[in-house]
Design a protein around this motif. Sequence first.
Motif, PDB file in Angstrom:
ATOM      1  N   TYR A 118      41.087 -43.147  14.568  1.00  0.00           N
ATOM      2  CA  TYR A 118      41.077 -41.642  14.452  1.00  0.00           C
ATOM      3  C   TYR A 118      40.160 -40.806  13.338  1.00  0.00           C
ATOM      4  O   TYR A 118      39.805 -39.670  13.431  1.00  0.00           O
ATOM      5  CB  TYR A 118      42.594 -41.209  14.322  1.00  0.00           C
ATOM      6  CG  TYR A 118      43.354 -41.769  15.059  1.00  0.00           C
ATOM      7  CD1 TYR A 118      43.385 -41.674  16.729  1.00  0.00           C
ATOM      8  CD2 TYR A 118      44.361 -42.819  14.536  1.00  0.00           C
ATOM      9  CE1 TYR A 118      44.256 -42.514  17.502  1.00  0.00           C
ATOM     10  CE2 TYR A 118      45.142 -43.636  15.431  1.00  0.00           C
ATOM     11  CZ  TYR A 118      45.027 -43.262  16.927  1.00  0.00           C
ATOM     12  OH  TYR A 118      45.957 -44.165  17.750  1.00  0.00           O
ATOM     13  N   GLY A 119      39.853 -41.452  12.207  1.00  0.00           N
ATOM     14  CA  GLY A 119      39.483 -40.943  11.126  1.00  0.00           C
ATOM     15  C   GLY A 119      38.027 -41.034  10.676  1.00  0.00           C
ATOM     16  O   GLY A 119      37.152 -41.119  11.548  1.00  0.00           O
ATOM     17  N   ALA A 120      37.929 -41.296   9.594  1.00  0.00           N
ATOM     18  CA  ALA A 120      36.095 -41.325   9.097  1.00  0.00           C
ATOM     19  C   ALA A 120      35.653 -42.432   9.687  1.00  0.00           C
ATOM     20  O   ALA A 120      34.390 -42.323   9.694  1.00  0.00           O
ATOM     21  CB  ALA A 120      36.430 -41.099   7.537  1.00  0.00           C
ATOM     22  N   LEU A 121      36.066 -43.398  10.213  1.00  0.00           N
ATOM     23  CA  LEU A 121      35.434 -44.776  10.663  1.00  0.00           C
ATOM     24  C   LEU A 121      35.146 -44.533  12.064  1.00  0.00           C
ATOM     25  O   LEU A 121      34.863 -45.450  12.742  1.00  0.00           O
ATOM     26  CB  LEU A 121      35.840 -45.929  10.008  1.00  0.00           C
ATOM     27  CG  LEU A 121      35.991 -46.196   8.459  1.00  0.00           C
ATOM     28  CD1 LEU A 121      36.564 -47.439   8.260  1.00  0.00           C
ATOM     29  CD2 LEU A 121      34.391 -45.941   7.864  1.00  0.00           C
ATOM     30  N   SER A 122      35.544 -43.494  12.681  1.00  0.00           N
ATOM     31  CA  SER A 122      35.729 -43.442  14.229  1.00  0.00           C
ATOM     32  C   SER A 122      34.403 -42.842  14.549  1.00  0.00           C
ATOM     33  O   SER A 122      34.247 -42.633  15.742  1.00  0.00           O
ATOM     34  CB  SER A 122      36.790 -42.622  14.757  1.00  0.00           C
ATOM     35  OG  SER A 122      36.726 -41.195  14.194  1.00  0.00           O
ATOM     36  N   ASN A 123      33.574 -42.088  13.864  1.00  0.00           N
ATOM     37  CA  ASN A 123      32.378 -41.718  14.322  1.00  0.00           C
ATOM     38  C   ASN A 123      31.117 -42.441  13.278  1.00  0.00           C
ATOM     39  O   ASN A 123      31.375 -43.239  12.792  1.00  0.00           O
ATOM     40  CB  ASN A 123      32.034 -40.245  13.921  1.00  0.00           C
ATOM     41  CG  ASN A 123      32.351 -39.805  12.312  1.00  0.00           C
ATOM     42  OD1 ASN A 123      32.234 -40.625  11.654  1.00  0.00           O
ATOM     43  ND2 ASN A 123      32.781 -38.532  12.150  1.00  0.00           N
ATOM     44  N   GLU A 124      30.038 -41.909  13.469  1.00  0.00           N
ATOM     45  CA  GLU A 124      28.652 -42.324  12.912  1.00  0.00           C
ATOM     46  C   GLU A 124      28.293 -42.039  11.404  1.00  0.00           C
ATOM     47  O   GLU A 124      27.618 -42.353  10.853  1.00  0.00           O
ATOM     48  CB  GLU A 124      27.567 -41.856  13.707  1.00  0.00           C
ATOM     49  CG  GLU A 124      27.761 -42.670  15.130  1.00  0.00           C
ATOM     50  CD  GLU A 124      27.835 -44.171  15.001  1.00  0.00           C
ATOM     51  OE1 GLU A 124      27.306 -44.847  14.084  1.00  0.00           O
ATOM     52  OE2 GLU A 124      28.538 -44.797  15.694  1.00  0.00           O
ATOM     53  N   THR A 125      29.178 -40.844  10.970  1.00  0.00           N
ATOM     54  CA  THR A 125      28.904 -40.216   9.822  1.00  0.00           C
ATOM     55  C   THR A 125      29.999 -40.230   8.662  1.00  0.00           C
ATOM     56  O   THR A 125      29.625 -40.010   7.661  1.00  0.00           O
ATOM     57  CB  THR A 125      28.418 -38.694   9.956  1.00  0.00           C
ATOM     58  OG1 THR A 125      29.664 -38.191  10.528  1.00  0.00           O
ATOM     59  CG2 THR A 125      27.275 -38.722  10.716  1.00  0.00           C
ATOM     60  N   GLY A 126      31.177 -40.822   9.043  1.00  0.00           N
ATOM     61  CA  GLY A 126      32.170 -40.694   8.126  1.00  0.00           C
ATOM     62  C   GLY A 126      32.065 -41.477   7.023  1.00  0.00           C
ATOM     63  O   GLY A 126      31.408 -42.730   7.065  1.00  0.00           O
ATOM     64  N   ALA A 127      32.848 -41.559   6.036  1.00  0.00           N
ATOM     65  CA  ALA A 127      32.907 -42.515   4.929  1.00  0.00           C
ATOM     66  C   ALA A 127      34.267 -42.611   4.340  1.00  0.00           C
ATOM     67  O   ALA A 127      35.064 -41.623   4.377  1.00  0.00           O
ATOM     68  CB  ALA A 127      31.858 -42.093   3.961  1.00  0.00           C
ATOM     69  N   VAL A 128      34.658 -43.929   3.559  1.00  0.00           N
ATOM     70  CA  VAL A 128      35.848 -43.956   3.011  1.00  0.00           C
ATOM     71  C   VAL A 128      35.644 -44.566   1.427  1.00  0.00           C
ATOM     72  O   VAL A 128      34.639 -45.320   1.233  1.00  0.00           O
ATOM     73  CB  VAL A 128      36.576 -44.957   3.547  1.00  0.00           C
ATOM     74  CG1 VAL A 128      37.629 -45.637   2.682  1.00  0.00           C
ATOM     75  CG2 VAL A 128      37.073 -44.713   4.847  1.00  0.00           C
ATOM     76  N   SER A 129      36.358 -44.122   0.585  1.00  0.00           N
ATOM     77  CA  SER A 129      36.038 -44.305  -1.036  1.00  0.00           C
ATOM     78  C   SER A 129      37.499 -44.866  -1.171  1.00  0.00           C
ATOM     79  O   SER A 129      38.504 -44.036  -1.053  1.00  0.00           O
ATOM     80  CB  SER A 129      35.504 -43.220  -1.889  1.00  0.00           C
ATOM     81  OG  SER A 129      36.414 -42.047  -1.827  1.00  0.00           O
ATOM     82  N   VAL A 130      37.539 -45.795  -2.268  1.00  0.00           N
ATOM     83  CA  VAL A 130      38.691 -46.247  -2.600  1.00  0.00           C
ATOM     84  C   VAL A 130      38.377 -46.625  -4.285  1.00  0.00           C
ATOM     85  O   VAL A 130      37.437 -47.487  -4.394  1.00  0.00           O
ATOM     86  CB  VAL A 130      39.214 -47.711  -1.825  1.00  0.00           C
ATOM     87  CG1 VAL A 130      40.387 -48.176  -2.673  1.00  0.00           C
ATOM     88  CG2 VAL A 130      39.245 -47.504  -0.322  1.00  0.00           C
ATOM     89  N   SER A 131      39.429 -46.170  -4.905  1.00  0.00           N
ATOM     90  CA  SER A 131      39.260 -46.412  -6.313  1.00  0.00           C
ATOM     91  C   SER A 131      40.441 -46.371  -7.013  1.00  0.00           C
ATOM     92  O   SER A 131      41.554 -46.191  -6.331  1.00  0.00           O
ATOM     93  CB  SER A 131      38.711 -44.828  -6.981  1.00  0.00           C
ATOM     94  OG  SER A 131      39.420 -43.595  -6.765  1.00  0.00           O
ATOM     95  N   TRP A 132      40.551 -47.032  -8.020  1.00  0.00           N
ATOM     96  CA  TRP A 132      41.827 -47.543  -8.796  1.00  0.00           C
ATOM     97  C   TRP A 132      41.735 -47.637 -10.327  1.00  0.00           C
ATOM     98  O   TRP A 132      40.524 -47.658 -10.827  1.00  0.00           O
ATOM     99  CB  TRP A 132      42.333 -48.862  -8.214  1.00  0.00           C
ATOM    100  CG  TRP A 132      41.531 -49.985  -8.409  1.00  0.00           C
ATOM    101  CD1 TRP A 132      41.630 -50.770  -9.585  1.00  0.00           C
ATOM    102  CD2 TRP A 132      40.486 -50.519  -7.408  1.00  0.00           C
ATOM    103  NE1 TRP A 132      40.593 -51.892  -9.360  1.00  0.00           N
ATOM    104  CE2 TRP A 132      39.886 -51.789  -8.154  1.00  0.00           C
ATOM    105  CE3 TRP A 132      40.080 -49.951  -6.110  1.00  0.00           C
ATOM    106  CZ2 TRP A 132      39.063 -52.347  -7.549  1.00  0.00           C
ATOM    107  CZ3 TRP A 132      38.761 -50.840  -5.798  1.00  0.00           C
ATOM    108  CH2 TRP A 132      38.415 -51.982  -6.194  1.00  0.00           C
ATOM    109  N   ALA A 133      42.848 -47.711 -10.826  1.00  0.00           N
ATOM    110  CA  ALA A 133      42.562 -47.726 -12.425  1.00  0.00           C
ATOM    111  C   ALA A 133      44.013 -48.094 -12.908  1.00  0.00           C
ATOM    112  O   ALA A 133      45.210 -47.994 -12.177  1.00  0.00           O
ATOM    113  CB  ALA A 133      42.267 -46.421 -13.100  1.00  0.00           C
TER     114      ALA A 133
END
Length: 205
Positions: A118-133
Amino acid sequence: MASEHQQLLIHELNHRVKNTLATVQAFTTQSLRSAMSLGEAREAITARLIALAKAHDLLTAEKWESADLSRIVSDALCLHNADRQRCRWQGDAVRVVPRTALALSMMLHELATNATKYGALSNETGAVSVSWATVEDANDPYEAGPRLTMHWRERDGPPVLPPTRRGFGSRMIERGLANELGGKVKIFYEPAGAVCTLDIPLEAS
């Protein structure tokens, strides 16, 4: 001495097996309860079993002592065929204990599944970022010690609307994971994309 060591290993193995079976029972029951069809339930259960097995493979390679967080994140995203151009992750060099590794693996699987459907990886332009500290909480004497903070953020996917009901994945993340790891986990459905924040104690590995 050898006998005592053997008994310790057997006890540890029994503990792992019981925890794993409890996890499988929980997501199988909930998958069957929330799915619209048996086919959908089968797909969800299979995907969750694969994610759990992948986490077990990683821990087995590390002799069940600890696991590298960056590897946990990359493995979870790669299970969904997410390439480096659309999914980026970075953070401190952190190793987490087995129970944290398993819980985070399942959390990331649920987030990636939702992003793929349903989200950012369901189309051709979306992206996901994961960060941690890792951070030190010196303000609260009851929460002293290092903590792990993590942020999952989606962007450029379809417009996001808050769900009318919380699915099993969301409930598992916000309630189950928080209880399991003694921290706080929240999911926000912002118009630009889903966001998940995590703040948990970081156990020594």
